[in-house]
Write a protein that holds these residues in place. Structure first.
Motif, PDB file in Angstrom:
ATOM      1  N   PRO A  56       8.538  11.128 -12.200  1.00 46.24           N
ATOM      2  CA  PRO A  56       8.744  11.114 -11.075  1.00 46.24           C
ATOM      3  C   PRO A  56       8.292   9.910 -10.843  1.00 46.24           C
ATOM      4  CG  PRO A  56       8.819  13.064 -11.375  1.00 46.24           C
ATOM      5  CD  PRO A  56       7.894  12.583 -12.459  1.00 46.24           C
ATOM      6  N   GLN A  57       6.783   9.391 -10.731  1.00 42.80           N
ATOM      7  CA  GLN A  57       5.514   8.909 -10.552  1.00 42.80           C
ATOM      8  C   GLN A  57       6.219   6.818 -11.138  1.00 42.80           C
ATOM      9  OE1 GLN A  57       3.332   8.595  -7.877  1.00 42.80           O
ATOM     10  NE2 GLN A  57       3.587   9.957  -7.277  1.00 42.80           N
ATOM     11  N   VAL A  58       6.686   7.079 -12.322  1.00 42.26           N
ATOM     12  CA  VAL A  58       6.732   6.005 -12.492  1.00 42.26           C
ATOM     13  C   VAL A  58       8.755   5.353 -12.538  1.00 42.26           C
ATOM     14  CG1 VAL A  58       7.727   5.176 -14.898  1.00 42.26           C
ATOM     15  CG2 VAL A  58       5.623   6.364 -14.936  1.00 42.26           C
ATOM     16  N   MET A  59       9.343   6.397 -12.662  1.00 45.11           N
ATOM     17  CA  MET A  59      10.483   5.755 -12.132  1.00 45.11           C
ATOM     18  C   MET A  59      10.602   5.808 -10.395  1.00 45.11           C
ATOM     19  SD  MET A  59      12.583   5.817 -14.337  1.00 45.11           S
ATOM     20  CE  MET A  59      11.151   5.548 -15.255  1.00 45.11           C
ATOM     21  N   ALA A  60      10.026   6.224  -9.353  1.00 49.03           N
ATOM     22  CA  ALA A  60      10.020   5.589  -7.658  1.00 49.03           C
ATOM     23  C   ALA A  60       9.161   4.458  -7.574  1.00 49.03           C
ATOM     24  CB  ALA A  60       9.114   6.313  -7.103  1.00 49.03           C
ATOM     25  N   LEU A  61       7.862   3.980  -8.540  1.00 54.69           N
ATOM     26  CA  LEU A  61       7.789   2.642  -8.862  1.00 54.69           C
ATOM     27  C   LEU A  61       8.031   1.800  -9.567  1.00 54.69           C
ATOM     28  CD1 LEU A  61       4.761   1.371  -8.362  1.00 54.69           C
ATOM     29  CD2 LEU A  61       4.479   1.312 -10.492  1.00 54.69           C
ATOM     30  N   ALA A  62       9.360   2.472 -10.223  1.00 50.70           N
ATOM     31  CA  ALA A  62      10.799   1.108 -10.732  1.00 50.70           C
ATOM     32  C   ALA A  62      11.526   0.917 -10.280  1.00 50.70           C
ATOM     33  CB  ALA A  62      10.927   1.786 -11.851  1.00 50.70           C
ATOM     34  N   GLU A  63      11.670   2.154  -8.926  1.00 54.17           N
ATOM     35  CA  GLU A  63      13.365   1.953  -7.771  1.00 54.17           C
ATOM     36  C   GLU A  63      12.057   0.882  -6.787  1.00 54.17           C
ATOM     37  OE1 GLU A  63      15.832   4.366  -5.173  1.00 54.17           O
ATOM     38  OE2 GLU A  63      14.228   5.352  -6.246  1.00 54.17           O
ATOM     39  N   ALA A  64      11.096   1.105  -6.471  1.00 56.21           N
ATOM     40  CA  ALA A  64      10.606  -0.082  -5.239  1.00 56.21           C
ATOM     41  C   ALA A  64      10.739  -1.061  -6.014  1.00 56.21           C
ATOM     42  CB  ALA A  64       8.856   0.414  -5.010  1.00 56.21           C
ATOM     43  N   HIS A  65      10.428  -1.694  -7.271  1.00 49.77           N
ATOM     44  CA  HIS A  65      10.493  -2.809  -8.177  1.00 49.77           C
ATOM     45  C   HIS A  65      11.837  -3.530  -9.021  1.00 49.77           C
ATOM     46  CE1 HIS A  65       5.789  -2.929  -6.064  1.00 49.77           C
ATOM     47  NE2 HIS A  65       6.121  -1.816  -6.151  1.00 49.77           N
ATOM     48  N   PRO A  66      12.831  -3.522  -8.274  1.00 47.05           N
ATOM     49  CA  PRO A  66      13.995  -3.695  -9.206  1.00 47.05           C
ATOM     50  C   PRO A  66      13.938  -4.504 -10.021  1.00 47.05           C
ATOM     51  CG  PRO A  66      14.085  -4.230  -6.510  1.00 47.05           C
ATOM     52  CD  PRO A  66      12.569  -2.941  -6.419  1.00 47.05           C
ATOM     53  N   ASP A  67      12.472  -6.038  -9.751  1.00 49.05           N
ATOM     54  CA  ASP A  67      13.193  -6.922 -10.341  1.00 49.05           C
ATOM     55  C   ASP A  67      11.958  -7.038 -11.828  1.00 49.05           C
ATOM     56  OD1 ASP A  67      14.168  -8.061  -8.635  1.00 49.05           O
ATOM     57  OD2 ASP A  67      12.607  -9.808  -7.642  1.00 49.05           O
ATOM     58  N   TRP A  68      11.583  -5.719 -12.386  1.00 42.87           N
ATOM     59  CA  TRP A  68      10.294  -5.303 -12.818  1.00 42.87           C
ATOM     60  C   TRP A  68      10.672  -3.112 -13.178  1.00 42.87           C
ATOM     61  CZ3 TRP A  68       7.747  -8.500 -14.703  1.00 42.87           C
ATOM     62  CH2 TRP A  68       7.263  -9.930 -14.077  1.00 42.87           C
TER      63      TRP A  68
END
Length: 206
Positions: A56-68
């Protein structure tokens, strides 16, 4: 002061931990530098080390930075490649200490799930006499409580512990409690220190 037990950090002492190297290989050094400047991956990892759930921590960060997003997802999907390989001589030193009957403890900042992944990959994780892992304890180095937890859990006096870690701040925190310390910069230096302390012979430390 006599050393009666050795405390090992894990990352960059017993196994290599180098996310930057992994991402350099995947997306190139320039793009990796751009990503690490834009996305605070290490802060996310620190939350995982304090017991927050890994995916969940990794996926939340991915969602917050869609370009990455796809690159960030690699932190979860290919995590073990960032925590590789083992450092062979350090592992031999751990095992040589055990063979001599010297207690060996782990004191490491590690997430609950990431520790389980690494434990399945590296059998020697099971060879410690006791393990003090930040994610399980919900406290991390270099804060004092995790060092106190090891002292309580092992019953060892601070002056009887020799702690090796690659980070100077973690070493300083242990030293402030009266622990004996060795700043890890390579297995050769640790081997020399263990011989000087009389814990291993030169042959055993080879």
């Amino acid at each position: 002061m006599s050393v009666k037990a050795v405390v090992f950090d894990i990352g960059n002492v017993l196994i290599e931990w180098n996310p930057e190297r992994f991402f350099d290989a995947q997306i190139g050094a320039a793009r990796r530098a751009e990503m690490f400047a834009a996305v605070d991956l290490h802060a996310m990892n620190e939350r995982v080390d304090l017991g927050e759930p890994f995916r969940p921590q990794v996926m939340a960060l991915a969602e917050a930075h869609p370009d990455w997003a796809s690159e960030i997802a690699l932190w979860h999907d290919r995590w073990i490649e960032m925590a590789s390989p083992a450092i062979p001589r350090s592992v031999r030193l751990l095992r040589a200490l055990r063979a001599r009957g010297v207690p060996v403890f782990a004191l490491s900042n590690f997430g609950v799930e990431t520790f389980a992944i690494a434990e399945a990959h590296y059998p020697f994780f099971a060879e410690f006499d006791a393990r003090f892992v930040s994610g399980h304890l919900r406290m991390a180095k270099p804060e004092a409580p995790i060092y106190a937890a090891l002292e309580r859990g092992t019953g060892m006096a601070p002056e009887n512990l020799l702690f090796t870690d690659d980070r100077a701040d973690n070493i300083a925190a242990a030293q402030a409690r009266g622990w004996q310390v060795h700043h890890f910069t390579g297995s050769d230096g640790l081997a020399e220190r263990l011989v000087v302390e009389g814990l291993l012979t030169e042959a055993e430390a080879a």
